[in-house]
Motif scaffolding. Structure first.
Motif, PDB file in Angstrom:
ATOM      1  N   THR A 258     -20.501  27.564  -4.919  1.00 46.62           N
ATOM      2  CA  THR A 258     -20.708  26.524  -5.931  1.00 46.62           C
ATOM      3  C   THR A 258     -20.876  25.154  -5.283  1.00 46.62           C
ATOM      4  O   THR A 258     -21.767  24.373  -5.645  1.00 46.62           O
ATOM      5  CB  THR A 258     -19.508  26.496  -6.902  1.00 46.62           C
ATOM      6  N   THR A 259     -20.013  24.865  -4.304  1.00 48.68           N
ATOM      7  CA  THR A 259     -20.120  23.587  -3.586  1.00 48.68           C
ATOM      8  C   THR A 259     -21.455  23.474  -2.859  1.00 48.68           C
ATOM      9  O   THR A 259     -22.086  22.413  -2.858  1.00 48.68           O
ATOM     10  CB  THR A 259     -18.961  23.466  -2.575  1.00 48.68           C
ATOM     11  N   LEU A 260     -21.880  24.575  -2.261  1.00 51.41           N
ATOM     12  CA  LEU A 260     -23.157  24.581  -1.537  1.00 51.41           C
ATOM     13  C   LEU A 260     -24.321  24.335  -2.478  1.00 51.41           C
ATOM     14  O   LEU A 260     -25.235  23.556  -2.172  1.00 51.41           O
ATOM     15  CB  LEU A 260     -23.319  25.922  -0.823  1.00 51.41           C
ATOM     16  N   ILE A 261     -24.312  24.979  -3.629  1.00 51.78           N
ATOM     17  CA  ILE A 261     -25.419  24.842  -4.596  1.00 51.78           C
ATOM     18  C   ILE A 261     -25.554  23.393  -5.081  1.00 51.78           C
ATOM     19  O   ILE A 261     -26.669  22.863  -5.203  1.00 51.78           O
ATOM     20  CB  ILE A 261     -25.195  25.795  -5.790  1.00 51.78           C
ATOM     21  N   HIS A 262     -24.430  22.741  -5.331  1.00 53.67           N
ATOM     22  CA  HIS A 262     -24.477  21.400  -5.925  1.00 53.67           C
ATOM     23  C   HIS A 262     -24.555  20.278  -4.898  1.00 53.67           C
ATOM     24  O   HIS A 262     -24.738  19.104  -5.276  1.00 53.67           O
ATOM     25  CB  HIS A 262     -23.239  21.196  -6.815  1.00 53.67           C
ATOM     26  N   ASN A 263     -24.410  20.596  -3.605  1.00 53.58           N
ATOM     27  CA  ASN A 263     -24.417  19.534  -2.594  1.00 53.58           C
ATOM     28  C   ASN A 263     -25.346  19.812  -1.419  1.00 53.58           C
ATOM     29  O   ASN A 263     -25.343  19.047  -0.460  1.00 53.58           O
ATOM     30  CB  ASN A 263     -22.994  19.321  -2.054  1.00 53.58           C
ATOM     31  N   GLU A 264     -26.121  20.902  -1.483  1.00 57.37           N
ATOM     32  CA  GLU A 264     -26.947  21.284  -0.344  1.00 57.37           C
ATOM     33  C   GLU A 264     -27.942  20.200   0.037  1.00 57.37           C
ATOM     34  O   GLU A 264     -28.202  19.957   1.219  1.00 57.37           O
ATOM     35  CB  GLU A 264     -27.680  22.589  -0.639  1.00 57.37           C
ATOM     36  N   ASP A 265     -28.510  19.539  -0.966  1.00 58.82           N
ATOM     37  CA  ASP A 265     -29.523  18.520  -0.681  1.00 58.82           C
ATOM     38  C   ASP A 265     -28.914  17.145  -0.405  1.00 58.82           C
ATOM     39  O   ASP A 265     -29.642  16.170  -0.197  1.00 58.82           O
ATOM     40  CB  ASP A 265     -30.501  18.416  -1.852  1.00 58.82           C
ATOM     41  N   LYS A 266     -27.587  17.043  -0.401  1.00 58.86           N
ATOM     42  CA  LYS A 266     -26.930  15.758  -0.199  1.00 58.86           C
ATOM     43  C   LYS A 266     -26.243  15.643   1.159  1.00 58.86           C
ATOM     44  O   LYS A 266     -26.178  14.566   1.728  1.00 58.86           O
ATOM     45  CB  LYS A 266     -25.901  15.523  -1.305  1.00 58.86           C
ATOM     46  N   SER A 267     -25.719  16.738   1.657  1.00 59.94           N
ATOM     47  CA  SER A 267     -24.926  16.669   2.872  1.00 59.94           C
ATOM     48  C   SER A 267     -25.183  17.876   3.757  1.00 59.94           C
ATOM     49  O   SER A 267     -24.991  19.021   3.331  1.00 59.94           O
ATOM     50  CB  SER A 267     -23.435  16.590   2.522  1.00 59.94           C
ATOM     51  N   PHE A 268     -25.615  17.600   4.974  1.00 60.43           N
ATOM     52  CA  PHE A 268     -25.822  18.673   5.939  1.00 60.43           C
ATOM     53  C   PHE A 268     -24.492  19.348   6.275  1.00 60.43           C
ATOM     54  O   PHE A 268     -24.406  20.561   6.432  1.00 60.43           O
ATOM     55  CB  PHE A 268     -26.462  18.108   7.205  1.00 60.43           C
ATOM     56  N   SER A 269     -23.448  18.563   6.392  1.00 58.73           N
ATOM     57  CA  SER A 269     -22.134  19.091   6.754  1.00 58.73           C
ATOM     58  C   SER A 269     -21.621  20.050   5.689  1.00 58.73           C
ATOM     59  O   SER A 269     -21.086  21.119   5.998  1.00 58.73           O
ATOM     60  CB  SER A 269     -21.140  17.941   6.943  1.00 58.73           C
ATOM     61  N   VAL A 270     -21.791  19.687   4.416  1.00 60.52           N
ATOM     62  CA  VAL A 270     -21.347  20.566   3.332  1.00 60.52           C
ATOM     63  C   VAL A 270     -22.129  21.873   3.345  1.00 60.52           C
ATOM     64  O   VAL A 270     -21.572  22.954   3.160  1.00 60.52           O
ATOM     65  CB  VAL A 270     -21.499  19.856   1.970  1.00 60.52           C
ATOM     66  N   SER A 271     -23.438  21.767   3.584  1.00 65.74           N
ATOM     67  CA  SER A 271     -24.261  22.973   3.642  1.00 65.74           C
ATOM     68  C   SER A 271     -23.810  23.885   4.771  1.00 65.74           C
ATOM     69  O   SER A 271     -23.666  25.103   4.596  1.00 65.74           O
ATOM     70  CB  SER A 271     -25.736  22.592   3.837  1.00 65.74           C
ATOM     71  N   SER A 272     -23.568  23.277   5.938  1.00 65.74           N
ATOM     72  CA  SER A 272     -23.164  24.063   7.095  1.00 65.74           C
ATOM     73  C   SER A 272     -21.848  24.782   6.850  1.00 65.74           C
ATOM     74  O   SER A 272     -21.729  25.989   7.050  1.00 65.74           O
ATOM     75  CB  SER A 272     -23.050  23.145   8.318  1.00 65.74           C
TER      76      SER A 272
ATOM     77  N   SER B  86     -26.966  25.263 -12.480  1.00 69.13           N
ATOM     78  CA  SER B  86     -26.012  25.963 -13.345  1.00 69.13           C
ATOM     79  C   SER B  86     -26.299  27.455 -13.351  1.00 69.13           C
ATOM     80  O   SER B  86     -25.368  28.283 -13.315  1.00 69.13           O
ATOM     81  CB  SER B  86     -26.097  25.403 -14.772  1.00 69.13           C
ATOM     82  N   PHE B  87     -27.568  27.816 -13.390  1.00 69.45           N
ATOM     83  CA  PHE B  87     -27.935  29.235 -13.367  1.00 69.45           C
ATOM     84  C   PHE B  87     -27.567  29.864 -12.016  1.00 69.45           C
ATOM     85  O   PHE B  87     -27.102  31.009 -11.957  1.00 69.45           O
ATOM     86  CB  PHE B  87     -29.432  29.396 -13.635  1.00 69.45           C
ATOM     87  N   MET B  88     -27.780  29.115 -10.928  1.00 70.58           N
ATOM     88  CA  MET B  88     -27.431  29.631  -9.612  1.00 70.58           C
ATOM     89  C   MET B  88     -25.916  29.780  -9.454  1.00 70.58           C
ATOM     90  O   MET B  88     -25.422  30.729  -8.839  1.00 70.58           O
ATOM     91  CB  MET B  88     -27.975  28.707  -8.526  1.00 70.58           C
ATOM     92  N   THR B  89     -25.160  28.823 -10.029  1.00 72.26           N
ATOM     93  CA  THR B  89     -23.696  28.913  -9.977  1.00 72.26           C
ATOM     94  C   THR B  89     -23.213  30.143 -10.726  1.00 72.26           C
ATOM     95  O   THR B  89     -22.327  30.878 -10.263  1.00 72.26           O
ATOM     96  CB  THR B  89     -23.064  27.648 -10.563  1.00 72.26           C
ATOM     97  N   LEU B  90     -23.774  30.377 -11.899  1.00 70.77           N
ATOM     98  CA  LEU B  90     -23.420  31.575 -12.675  1.00 70.77           C
ATOM     99  C   LEU B  90     -23.722  32.838 -11.888  1.00 70.77           C
ATOM    100  O   LEU B  90     -22.906  33.775 -11.844  1.00 70.77           O
ATOM    101  CB  LEU B  90     -24.199  31.575 -13.995  1.00 70.77           C
ATOM    102  N   PHE B  91     -24.875  32.859 -11.235  1.00 69.57           N
ATOM    103  CA  PHE B  91     -25.246  34.025 -10.421  1.00 69.57           C
ATOM    104  C   PHE B  91     -24.229  34.250  -9.308  1.00 69.57           C
ATOM    105  O   PHE B  91     -23.825  35.392  -9.037  1.00 69.57           O
ATOM    106  CB  PHE B  91     -26.637  33.813  -9.826  1.00 69.57           C
ATOM    107  N   ALA B  92     -23.800  33.176  -8.650  1.00 75.30           N
ATOM    108  CA  ALA B  92     -22.846  33.304  -7.551  1.00 75.30           C
ATOM    109  C   ALA B  92     -21.532  33.901  -8.026  1.00 75.30           C
ATOM    110  O   ALA B  92     -20.976  34.817  -7.391  1.00 75.30           O
ATOM    111  CB  ALA B  92     -22.613  31.937  -6.910  1.00 75.30           C
TER     112      ALA B  92
END
Length: 632
Positions: free
Chosen positions: A35-49, A182-188
């Motif tokens: 969930t954190t990755l889906i909502h922050n992937e385009d904002k922070s490289f560190s969060v994505s990693s 939201s749809f991706m979060t539900l899928f996860a």
């Protein structure tokens, strides 16, 4: 009834949480990370990693803790022993959290899938290690897990589809902003948590009772008997026929044959495993015969597989893909020997041995990555030595022009080494301290990323590209593939819409731009069928039993001598040279005459497309008219 079903499902999930609390915790943490990755992937490289790393670690932790639960329950371990196993699984998970870093080391993605695959296999057998008499329990347990997993996938898909429809309706009716996140979060949450809970709720409580369970799904037998086994037979017939062809023509096998042999092995072994419990029934004695026949037929195919792998390794060295091909070939050889020579034939040996082989190929000095790195480095060193580009074992800037083959090999091998293993993998061939060079490149790249507010770090592919550019610049490595210097031509006959008046009995239009004309009956000439086929460098025209094959190379050579028109325009110069253009030539340059049986044929070519590279010439499309005259 519906309420009861929901209550039963919730009750099963509740029991699963109590039976497998550690596994459920890992699944919840993975959902939070996703969930954190889906909502922050385009904002922070560190969060994505860290998001990806946490999910990978949770997957490993869930599998190891599940294996620990199964082992402790089947071996009746006390609380202390069970706690030690859970602590070990937690340690393994945390260790891989810091070892795996896919955003900076792309090979870690492959390593993760190998580890996960090995742990899935371990779950299948860990509870039955040392229990030679529990083969039926082993089979029944894995059958239950397999069917439960498939049922979970179905339930999850239906649940996700229904909730997505509800969310879509809510967005449409109430104008609520529901984004794709939201749809991706539900899928996860459904794919990870719900699927895990549903699966764990179906795991048998008492594994000991499975030994006395001889239930067998009839549909599984029908699927194996009428789908998997026929597919295996089709594979083996094709492969054995191809092997005979190789022996007759004495040619080296094609690369695709390796995949076909592995496909036959997969279908055959899977078929045997699925119908294994039925082998002792009187009406199913054929299963034993099928099993032995399968392994006997595998012997010549394994020989073909080893020859195929050897020819490529000898020429191009070992890569990760070839490494695993070799390992699988050796594993198949060992399994074949075991089932042909052993009287026990314990099927547990299949997942156990494959799991150990996979782990051995993931880390360590004999892993796929270490061996492939050393092999490709040796290949590069051999090419450099051949062209006298090394001074006391170290690369010097390339100032002389290389021959075509060496040029392409240097480009391919140097880029492969840097992109797959990093610039430091070339340290044995270079004088500079490549760790310092890489650190310097990282600093420069990170300075250019200030627009991300310091939240972004360098992607692995950014770093690899910069390392490759540094290597090519400082050592003057070639950057263009000579093999891919390609010219494309589109040739037309002048006044192509007008044909000379010819005394012909039949006129047949030819246009292979459609798949219909690749090798199809085009016409009937006095009950004689006419076919036309175009390959890379030749065309074949057949009338009944007679046919003629004409190479198109002479036509291409003749057309290349025609002076190009000023209207031809090049498409530019990138990593390979490509020039395209239209050229109009006299009709006579595109006219061919020949005889087929009792027919005289004149082929007026209106248009032809072809390409010329450093080593080959080939046609892509041909359009024209066949004028056919029957001999008197």
């Amino acid at each position: 009834m519906k309420l009861t079903s929901v209550q039963n499902l919730l009750s099963e999930i509740s029991r699963a949480c109590k039976r497998f609390p550690v596994e459920v915790i890992f699944a919840i943490i993975a959902c939070i990370a996703a969930t954190t990755l889906i909502h922050n992937e385009d904002k922070s490289f560190s969060v994505s990693s860290w998001g990806w790393r946490v999910m990978m670690a949770c997957n490993i932790g869930l599998l190891t803790s599940f294996a620990s639960s199964l082992y402790s329950r089947y071996r009746n371990l006390d609380k202390k022993g069970t706690a030690i196993l859970y602590l070990l699984s937690l340690t393994i998970s945390v260790t891989f959290l810091f070892i795996l870093n896919p955003m900076e080391q792309e090979r870690d993605i492959v390593r993760f899938f190998l580890i996960s695959f090995s742990l899935h296999l371990m779950v299948a057998f860990v509870a039955f290690i040392g229990k030679a008499g529990d083969t039926n329990a082993f089979w029944q347990f894995n059958k239950t897990m397999f069917l439960r997993f498939l049922a979970g996938v179905l339930y999850s898909a239906v649940l996700y589809g229904g909730l997505c429809a509800a969310m879509g309706a809510t967005k449409f009716l109430f104008n609520i902003d529901i984004t794709w996140k939201s749809f991706m979060t539900l899928f996860a949450w459904i794919a990870i948590l719900f699927q895990t809970l549903f699966f764990l709720s179906g795991i048998p409580v008492d594994l000991q009772k499975l030994q006395d369970d001889h239930a067998y799904p009839k549909g599984l037998k029908l699927f194996t008997q009428y789908v998997l086994i026929p597919l295996a037979i089709v594979y083996v017939v094709i492969l054995l026929s191809y092997e005979v062809k190789i022996l007759v023509e004495w040619n080296l096998p094609k690369g695709l044959v390796s995949s076909l042999i592995l496909g036959y092995a997969v279908f055959g072994i899977l078929s045997f495993l699925l119908i294994y419990p039925l082998r002792k029934q009187e009406e199913n004695k054929w299963i034993v015969a099928y099993n032995r026949t399968f392994y006997y037929l595998l012997i010549p195919l394994l020989a073909l597989l080893f020859v195929s792998v050897y020819t490529r390794v000898q020429k191009y060295g070992i890569t990760e893909e070839r490494y695993f091909l070799i390992i699988l070939a050796l594993w198949l050889a060992g399994i074949t020997a075991y089932f042909l020579l052993s009287r026990k034939q314990n099927i547990l040996i299949i997942p156990l041995s494959l799991s150990l082989v996979t782990i051995a190929g993931t880390y360590g000095p004999l892993s796929a990555f270490n061996i492939a790195e050393r092999s490709q480095l040796g290949q590069l060193k051999e090419v450099l030595e051949k062209n006298k580009l090394l001074n006391k074992g170290k690369l010097k800037p390339i100032t002389s022009k290389l021959d075509s083959a060496s040029n392409d090999r240097v480009i391919h091998l140097s880029r492969y080494m840097v992109e797959e293993y990093g610039l430091s993998s070339l340290q044995p061939l270079l004088n500079q301290d490549l760790e310092l060079v890489t650190d310097s490149i990282k600093e420069k790249l990170e300075l250019t990323e200030n627009k991300y507010g310091g939240n972004r770090r360098t992607h692995s592919w950014d770093l690899r590209n910069a390392e490759r550019e540094w290597l090519e610049k400082n050592y003057k490595l070639p950057v263009e593939y000579t093999d891919y210097s390609i010219s494309y031509r589109h040739i037309k006959a002048d006044n192509g819409n007008v044909l000379p008046a010819v005394n012909a009995d039949f006129i047949v239009l030819i246009d292979n731009s459609s798949d219909l004309y690749q090798a199809t009956t085009l016409a009937a000439l006095d009950k004689d069928s006419l076919t036309f086929r175009l390959s890379d460098s030749s065309m074949t025209i057949g009338i009944e039993k007679d046919s003629i094959s004409r190479s198109l190379i002479p036509i291409i050579n003749r057309l290349e001598k025609v002076k190009p028109s000023p209207e031809i325009k090049g498409s530019g110069k990138t990593s390979r040279i490509e020039t395209t253009g239209n050229l109009v030539v006299p009709r006579a340059s595109l006219t061919e005459e020949f005889k087929i049986g009792k027919y005289n044929i004149r082929f007026y070519i209106n248009e032809i497309n072809y390409r010329i590279s450093s080593h080959a010439k080939a046609t892509g499309r041909i359009e024209g008219v066949l004028m056919i005259k029957k001999q008197e």
